[in-house]
Design a protein around this motif. Structure first.
Motif, PDB file in Angstrom:
ATOM      1  N   LYS A   2       0.832  -1.212   0.000  1.00  0.00           N
ATOM      2  CA  LYS A   2       0.000   0.000   0.000  1.00  0.00           C
ATOM      3  C   LYS A   2       0.866   1.261   0.000  1.00  0.00           C
ATOM      4  O   LYS A   2       0.557   2.246  -0.662  1.00  0.00           O
ATOM      5  N   ARG A  23       2.061   1.978  -3.394  1.00  0.00           N
ATOM      6  CA  ARG A  23       0.993   2.579  -4.204  1.00  0.00           C
ATOM      7  C   ARG A  23       0.913   4.073  -3.936  1.00  0.00           C
ATOM      8  O   ARG A  23       0.776   4.878  -4.850  1.00  0.00           O
ATOM      9  N   THR A  61       1.836   3.360  -8.158  1.00  0.00           N
ATOM     10  CA  THR A  61       1.536   2.056  -8.762  1.00  0.00           C
ATOM     11  C   THR A  61       0.148   1.639  -8.306  1.00  0.00           C
ATOM     12  O   THR A  61      -0.289   1.962  -7.212  1.00  0.00           O
ATOM     13  N   SER A  62      -0.550   0.931  -9.148  1.00  0.00           N
ATOM     14  CA  SER A  62      -1.919   0.579  -8.816  1.00  0.00           C
ATOM     15  C   SER A  62      -2.113  -0.928  -8.870  1.00  0.00           C
ATOM     16  O   SER A  62      -2.210  -1.506  -9.942  1.00  0.00           O
TER      17      SER A  62
END
Ligand code: 5GP
Length: 209
Positions: A81, A84, A89-90
């Protein structure tokens, strides 16, 4: 992943004295040395999270193998997480919790999985990441993967924080490994001995008395 991609802490020089770190006093008599200090575990997980994210396209079902895998799972998900948030970044995550028990009489050659058949059917066409604490002989993981395979997931990858170097190994190596450890019984960081030591932060070698 090949053997140069993980950290090898199998030699005697890798053990730290208890005097050099803080150990809860209720465990001081029960562990002989610290094999992997908590800070090193956390730093290694940062890297493992990055490797996993770099290899991931599309949503991921992250499966925590209870109980020993819960701390690694929690810290790994947090690191993913963080990546992200910081890198944009997803990777969409959903979280699953599985209690796995190996049958001790090997003739049955299997595992009991705490999920119902209906719940396991949800894995069809999904990308699974199995998060385990330790691979010893490899028997539990091989049995688990065989069972999961019958539910036709799109992909299954495995990460284990620890892999024991033992002559009892069936040769199974997970995709992402934190550390190779010696053939000794280790506790801490959610790994237990009779439910004790899960609350110890460092990974330690248990005393033989
Ligand atoms: P395997 O089927 O790979 O031989 O064993 C896997 C399981 O045995 C692990 O998930 C873990 O529950 C247990 N195990 C194996 N070695 C150790 C160890 O050194 N410490 C602890 N706490 N559990 C272990």
């Amino acid at each position: 992943m090949n053997s140069t991609d993980w950290i090898d802490v199998t030699t005697e020089k890798n053990h730290y004295s208890l005097d050099h770190f803080v150990i809860p006093s209720h465990y001081e008599q029960d562990v002989s040395s610290i094999l992997i200090p908590h800070g090193v575990i956390m730093d290694r997980i940062q890297k493992l999270a990055r490797l996993i994210v770099d290899d991931t396209q599309g949503p991921l079902v992250v499966c925590c193998i209870l109980k020993g895998g819960h701390q690694y799972f929690a810290d790994l998900v947090n690191e993913i997480k963080k990546l992200r948030r910081n890198n944009g970044t997803s990777v969409q995550l959903s979280l699953e919790f599985i209690r796995v028990k190996s049958y001790t009489n090997d003739t049955s050659g299997g595992v009991h999985i705490s999920l119902t058949d209906q719940e396991l059917k949800e894995f069809k066409d999904k990308n699974l990441l199995i998060v385990e604490d330790i691979i010893d002989t490899g028997a539990t993981m091989v049995h688990l993967l065989n069972r999961l395979d019958t539910y036709s997931p799109k992909s299954v990858r495995v990460t284990s924080l620890l892999v024991k170097k033992t002559s009892r190994s069936n040769g199974y190596i997970p995709h992402y490994v934190g550390f190779a450890i010696p053939d000794a019984f280790v506790v801490g960081y959610a790994l237990d001995y009779n439910e004790y030591f899960r609350d110890l932060d460092h990974i330690c070698v248990i005393s033989v008395s």
